[in-house]
Design a protein around this motif. Sequence first.
Motif, mmCIF file in Angstrom:
data_model
loop_
_atom_site.group_PDB
_atom_site.id
_atom_site.type_symbol
_atom_site.label_atom_id
_atom_site.label_comp_id
_atom_site.label_asym_id
_atom_site.label_seq_id
_atom_site.Cartn_x
_atom_site.Cartn_y
_atom_site.Cartn_z
ATOM 1 N N CYS A 97 109.479 -115.636 69.457
ATOM 2 C CA CYS A 97 108.545 -115.267 70.528
ATOM 3 C C CYS A 97 107.682 -116.497 70.771
ATOM 4 O O CYS A 97 108.054 -117.597 70.357
ATOM 5 C CB CYS A 97 107.711 -114.053 70.126
ATOM 6 S SG CYS A 97 106.737 -114.296 68.638
ATOM 7 N N ARG A 98 106.571 -116.336 71.481
ATOM 8 C CA ARG A 98 105.691 -117.484 71.689
ATOM 9 C C ARG A 98 104.238 -117.071 71.489
ATOM 10 O O ARG A 98 103.908 -115.897 71.643
ATOM 11 C CB ARG A 98 105.920 -118.095 73.077
ATOM 12 C CG ARG A 98 105.716 -117.122 74.209
ATOM 13 C CD ARG A 98 106.311 -117.662 75.506
ATOM 14 N NE ARG A 98 106.070 -116.738 76.597
ATOM 15 C CZ ARG A 98 106.870 -115.712 76.909
ATOM 16 N NH1 ARG A 98 107.980 -115.488 76.217
ATOM 17 N NH2 ARG A 98 106.572 -114.903 77.905
ATOM 18 N N MET A 99 103.435 -118.043 71.152
ATOM 19 C CA MET A 99 101.986 -117.837 71.047
ATOM 20 C C MET A 99 101.416 -118.343 72.354
ATOM 21 O O MET A 99 101.727 -119.471 72.754
ATOM 22 C CB MET A 99 101.450 -118.650 69.860
ATOM 23 C CG MET A 99 99.998 -118.448 69.556
ATOM 24 S SD MET A 99 99.635 -116.843 68.826
ATOM 25 C CE MET A 99 100.238 -117.058 67.157
ATOM 26 N N LEU A 176 96.944 -108.242 82.117
ATOM 27 C CA LEU A 176 96.595 -109.596 81.687
ATOM 28 C C LEU A 176 97.727 -110.539 82.087
ATOM 29 O O LEU A 176 98.884 -110.110 82.236
ATOM 30 C CB LEU A 176 96.392 -109.649 80.171
ATOM 31 C CG LEU A 176 95.258 -108.780 79.614
ATOM 32 C CD1 LEU A 176 95.192 -108.898 78.098
ATOM 33 C CD2 LEU A 176 93.916 -109.157 80.223
ATOM 34 N N VAL A 177 97.390 -111.814 82.276
ATOM 35 C CA VAL A 177 98.429 -112.794 82.612
ATOM 36 C C VAL A 177 98.450 -113.911 81.574
ATOM 37 O O VAL A 177 97.408 -114.314 81.038
ATOM 38 C CB VAL A 177 98.235 -113.399 84.030
ATOM 39 C CG1 VAL A 177 98.572 -112.378 85.096
ATOM 40 C CG2 VAL A 177 96.819 -113.910 84.231
ATOM 41 N N GLU A 178 99.677 -114.379 81.316
ATOM 42 C CA GLU A 178 99.864 -115.472 80.375
ATOM 43 C C GLU A 178 99.518 -116.755 81.134
ATOM 44 O O GLU A 178 100.149 -117.056 82.148
ATOM 45 C CB GLU A 178 101.344 -115.453 79.968
ATOM 46 C CG GLU A 178 101.691 -116.316 78.817
ATOM 47 C CD GLU A 178 103.170 -116.141 78.441
ATOM 48 O OE1 GLU A 178 103.884 -115.326 79.067
ATOM 49 O OE2 GLU A 178 103.603 -116.845 77.527
ATOM 50 N N VAL A 179 98.527 -117.505 80.660
ATOM 51 C CA VAL A 179 98.099 -118.680 81.423
ATOM 52 C C VAL A 179 98.491 -120.000 80.760
ATOM 53 O O VAL A 179 98.456 -121.046 81.399
ATOM 54 C CB VAL A 179 96.561 -118.666 81.685
ATOM 55 C CG1 VAL A 179 96.207 -117.561 82.673
ATOM 56 C CG2 VAL A 179 95.777 -118.498 80.390
ATOM 57 N N GLU A 180 98.872 -119.940 79.479
ATOM 58 C CA GLU A 180 99.239 -121.181 78.794
ATOM 59 C C GLU A 180 100.026 -120.864 77.530
ATOM 60 O O GLU A 180 99.635 -119.979 76.770
ATOM 61 C CB GLU A 180 97.958 -121.942 78.422
ATOM 62 C CG GLU A 180 98.163 -123.325 77.894
ATOM 63 C CD GLU A 180 96.826 -124.054 77.769
ATOM 64 O OE1 GLU A 180 96.712 -125.157 78.293
ATOM 65 O OE2 GLU A 180 95.887 -123.490 77.163
ATOM 66 N N LYS A 181 101.124 -121.596 77.322
ATOM 67 C CA LYS A 181 101.854 -121.419 76.057
ATOM 68 C C LYS A 181 101.247 -122.340 75.010
ATOM 69 O O LYS A 181 101.030 -123.521 75.269
ATOM 70 C CB LYS A 181 103.335 -121.749 76.245
ATOM 71 C CG LYS A 181 104.134 -121.525 74.967
ATOM 72 C CD LYS A 181 105.626 -121.505 75.194
ATOM 73 C CE LYS A 181 106.186 -122.884 74.976
ATOM 74 N NZ LYS A 181 107.667 -122.886 75.046
#
Length: 220
Positions: A97-99, A176-181
């Motif tokens: 997965c990703r943080m 919510l939106v993912e704004v940065e990996k």
Amino acid sequence: MMSDTITLALSKGRIFDETLPLLQAAGIEVTEDPEKSRKLILSTNQPGVKVVLVRATDVPTYVQYGGADMGVAGKDVLLEHGGEGLYQPLDLNIARCRMSVATQAGFDYAGKAQQGARIRVATKYPAIAREHFAHKGVHVDIIKLYGSMELAPLTGLADAIVDLVSTGNTLRANHLVEVEKVMDISSRLVVNQAALKLKTEKVRHLIDTFAKASSQEENE
Ligand code: AMP
């Protein structure tokens, strides 16, 4: 633990499920289903191999102090633990997965997370979050939470969260939106350093078999 036995610490769920095929490649079958029993020590078809079920965040601690000879832990958990006293020979490429950083849809993350600015970040992963923002030169007030991080931006507790994202469904469900990996995450094999010295042959054999099995999966 008996010195001729190898004990492997796993957490229930994705890590347990995705480690089973690697164990199978080594001829090891876990003979009990953790979802159907309350047992914490599981036998296998090999008298010399046992699986202990622990909380994901406890895996590095069990292996560090020799409560287990080996374990499987996410990169997130290992970075937060610090990894002291652990030999980490192998990225198993499982439980991927990703943080990421996530905010409410209307939040101007690019504008607010500037060098020299200050934002409030809620997370279960303070070490990873602190390092990420320090690298960007953004000042952060880290608020440590133990669960339901998605709630923090919605209630005004924090501007952003740092959390694991897989499908993105949890974020979407909470607008919510993912704004940065921050980084890609996968699980690694960790080994107790004394076990590596005292049980070298068995430990090496498992490391080699897992290495072959996990890279084969990647090529499929
Ligand atoms: P998703 O809704 O698929 O994006 O999954 C996000 C939630 O599942 C997060 O809140 C995480 O706590 C959890 N999660 C997803 N992948 C993993 C993983 N590989 N290891 C641990 N937790 C995970």
